[in-house]
Design an enzyme around this catalytic site. Structure first.
Site, PDB file in Angstrom:
ATOM      1  N   LYS A  75       0.847  -1.201   0.000  1.00  0.00           N
ATOM      2  CA  LYS A  75       0.000   0.000   0.000  1.00  0.00           C
ATOM      3  C   LYS A  75       0.877   1.243   0.000  1.00  0.00           C
ATOM      4  O   LYS A  75       1.882   1.305   0.721  1.00  0.00           O
ATOM      5  CB  LYS A  75      -0.900  -0.025   1.242  1.00  0.00           C
ATOM      6  CG  LYS A  75      -1.962   1.066   1.288  1.00  0.00           C
ATOM      7  CD  LYS A  75      -2.882   0.908   2.516  1.00  0.00           C
ATOM      8  CE  LYS A  75      -3.998   1.919   2.549  1.00  0.00           C
ATOM      9  NZ  LYS A  75      -4.892   1.755   3.720  1.00  0.00           N
ATOM     10  N   SER A 150      -9.800   1.641   2.507  1.00  0.00           N
ATOM     11  CA  SER A 150      -8.942   2.432   1.660  1.00  0.00           C
ATOM     12  C   SER A 150      -7.852   1.624   0.961  1.00  0.00           C
ATOM     13  O   SER A 150      -7.250   2.122   0.006  1.00  0.00           O
ATOM     14  CB  SER A 150      -8.291   3.530   2.491  1.00  0.00           C
ATOM     15  OG  SER A 150      -7.430   2.966   3.471  1.00  0.00           O
ATOM     16  N   SER A 174     -10.040  -0.558   6.795  1.00  0.00           N
ATOM     17  CA  SER A 174      -9.442  -0.460   5.465  1.00  0.00           C
ATOM     18  C   SER A 174      -8.722  -1.702   4.946  1.00  0.00           C
ATOM     19  O   SER A 174      -8.298  -1.709   3.790  1.00  0.00           O
ATOM     20  CB  SER A 174      -8.486   0.725   5.407  1.00  0.00           C
ATOM     21  OG  SER A 174      -9.228   1.899   5.245  1.00  0.00           O
TER      22      SER A 174
END
Ligand code: GLN
Length: 474
Positions: A75, A150, A174
């Site tokens: 990420k 997210s 997330s």
């Protein structure tokens, strides 16, 4: 797709090579990244260099590590030295960190090969990856729908078979929410289990890094690699990494599980019925399931949307155009900071900064932030009482399957509601895992959520494995 565990065995055993595994991953990225927008940056050269070193070590007969030659997606709020790290924000566009996050160092030590940085909602604020400054990521299972957020890019990387595993971060859901929407297993570990050194902070009392995988064993192997004490993170638990892979096949015989009414309340029918089927699967495997109500869970969302923005407003003060990231020049320093932040942050980030600043401001502090902290204390107590009765809790991860682009962007509240089931564990600092279990509307995957007390990751993986088997997955 070959599991991470099998990949590492093949690479270490010489029936495959790290370079072969990497090239396969890169070719899928080439094929699908334009359509899906999963990676913001692919580090081909760095990954090839790492892979050849691994192959040389194998050739010399060295043991490389539990993730030997396994390609992994990261990420883009995790720092990797020299690699553009943006948090999907214009304000950090072009910034290259001078150091590695601890999790990156640990991955490399374990033989994994980070191949690039994945898209996210800007600064991890969102539930659909539509808040990225670099365009949304598409759900590989249905490109007209969101992958969740997210950590949408990291979930999509695994769902699209680009990499067998990936890393995300979970502040209010997330990891678990995109795992559910993309048909993956995703875990938010106990607060403090994984070092956040090098994770760009969103809400420091809630953020945790965790794994995405296609099965419980791979997720457990990955979490074992990244967990364990780190002196560089003052919130890191002073304990070595627990053994988790050894628990994956322990089953649930004799486990007491609480099906939480508030964790299915308001969910779509297909989601609710998946949870009911998960309950039966756990019972058939020897668990004893009781129904519970934890009314405090209903307050989670309101408390979270004060605490997280309050912390974010403070954490994001560092992006001022002075030390790093982009700068918009102006006549004096104050004007420069204002222009930089106006141009650099997207709408949702600005909304959070305003919410947080308001909640912390004199005159409102007690009524908003102070009150939210009290709710948080009650939430922790409610969990403690529940875990006096049961070993694990069960519910849904999300109210619905993956939704269509734009369906929640016009109303921030409706987007915030997608986190209603995942937020309680973050407030309590406890672990939870989302496991794919059956399909719902349009044949899309449904995620069932298992929650446990601090440090119960082994137990959670064992229960997740039971659901995988019941769901007919190898
Ligand atoms: N969707 C939640 C939010 O926008 C959670 C995000 C996260 O866990 N990073 O705050």
């Amino acid at each position: 797709m070959k599991s991470a565990q099998q990949t590492a065995l093949d690479v270490q055993g010489g029936t495959s090579s790290a370079l072969e595994e990497l090239e396969r991953a890169l070719s899928v990225v080439r094929e699908r990244n334009d359509e899906l927008n999963v990676f913001l940056h692919v580090d081909q050269d760095g990954a090839r260099a790492l892979a050849s070193t691994i192959d040389e070590r194998v050739a010399r007969g060295e043991y490389v590590g539990p993730l030997a030659g396994v390609p992994i997606a990261i990420k883009d709020n995790l720092c990797q030295v020299g690699i553009p790290t943006t948090c999907s924000s214009r304000i950090l566009e072009g910034w290259r960190p001078p150091y590695n996050a601890t999790v990156i160092d640990r991955l490399i030590t374990a033989g994994a090969v980070p191949i690039g940085k994945t898209n996210l909602d800007e600064f991890a604020m969102g539930s659909s990856t539509e808040n990225s400054a670099f365009g949304p990521t598409r759900n590989p299972l249905d490109p007209t729908r969101v992958p969740g957020g997210s950590s949408g890019g990291s979930a999509a990387a695994v769902a699209a078979d680009m990499t067998p595993i990936s890393l995300g971060s979970d502040t209010g859901g997330s990891i678990r929410q995109p795992a559910a929407l993309c048909g993956l297993i995703g875990m938010k570990p106990t607060y403090g289990l994984v070092s956040r050194y090098g994770l760009i902070a969103f809400a420091s009392s809630l953020d945790q890094i965790g794994p995405f995988a296609k099965n419980a064993m791979d997720a457990a192997l990955l979490l074992e690699v990244i967990a364990g004490h780190d002196p560089m993170d003052s919130t890191s638990l002073p304990e070595p990494s627990p053994s988790l892979a050894t628990h994956v096949n322990s089953g649930v015989v004799g486990q007491r599980v609480g099906l939480v009414r508030e964790l299915i309340e308001g969910a779509d029918e297909d989601v609710e019925s998946a949870v009911v089927r998960a309950r039966s699967a756990l019972e058939e495997a020897g668990a004893k399931v009781v129904e519970l109500s934890i009314p405090e869970f209903r307050l989670g969302l309101s408390a979270y949307y004060l605490i997280a923005p309050a912390e974010a407003s403070s954490n994001l003060a560092r992006f001022d155009g002075v030390r790093y990231g982009n700068r918009v020049d102006a006549e004096d320093v104050t004007a420069m900071m204002e222009a930089t932040r106006t141009a650099g942050f997207g709408a949702e980030v600005k909304r959070r900064i305003m919410l947080g600043t308001y909640a912390l401001s004199a005159g409102y502090f007690d009524a908003y932030y102070g009150q939210a902290l009290k709710v948080r204390t009650q939430m922790i107590a409610a969990f403690r009482r529940a875990y006096e009765q049961v070993d694990l809790l069960l519910g849904a991860t999300t109210p619905s399957v993956a939704f269509e682009f734009g369906s929640k962007t016009s109303n921030p509240m409706s987007m915030y509601l997608s986190d209603v089931f995942t937020i309680p564990t973050n407030l309590a600092g406890e672990p939870a895992v989302s496991v794919p279990f059956g399909t719902g509307e349009a044949g899309l995957p449904i995620g069932v959520q298992l929650l446990g007390p601090a440090r119960s990751e082994g137990r959670l993986f064992a229960a997740a494995r039971v659901l995988e088997i019941a769901d007919g997955r190898p």
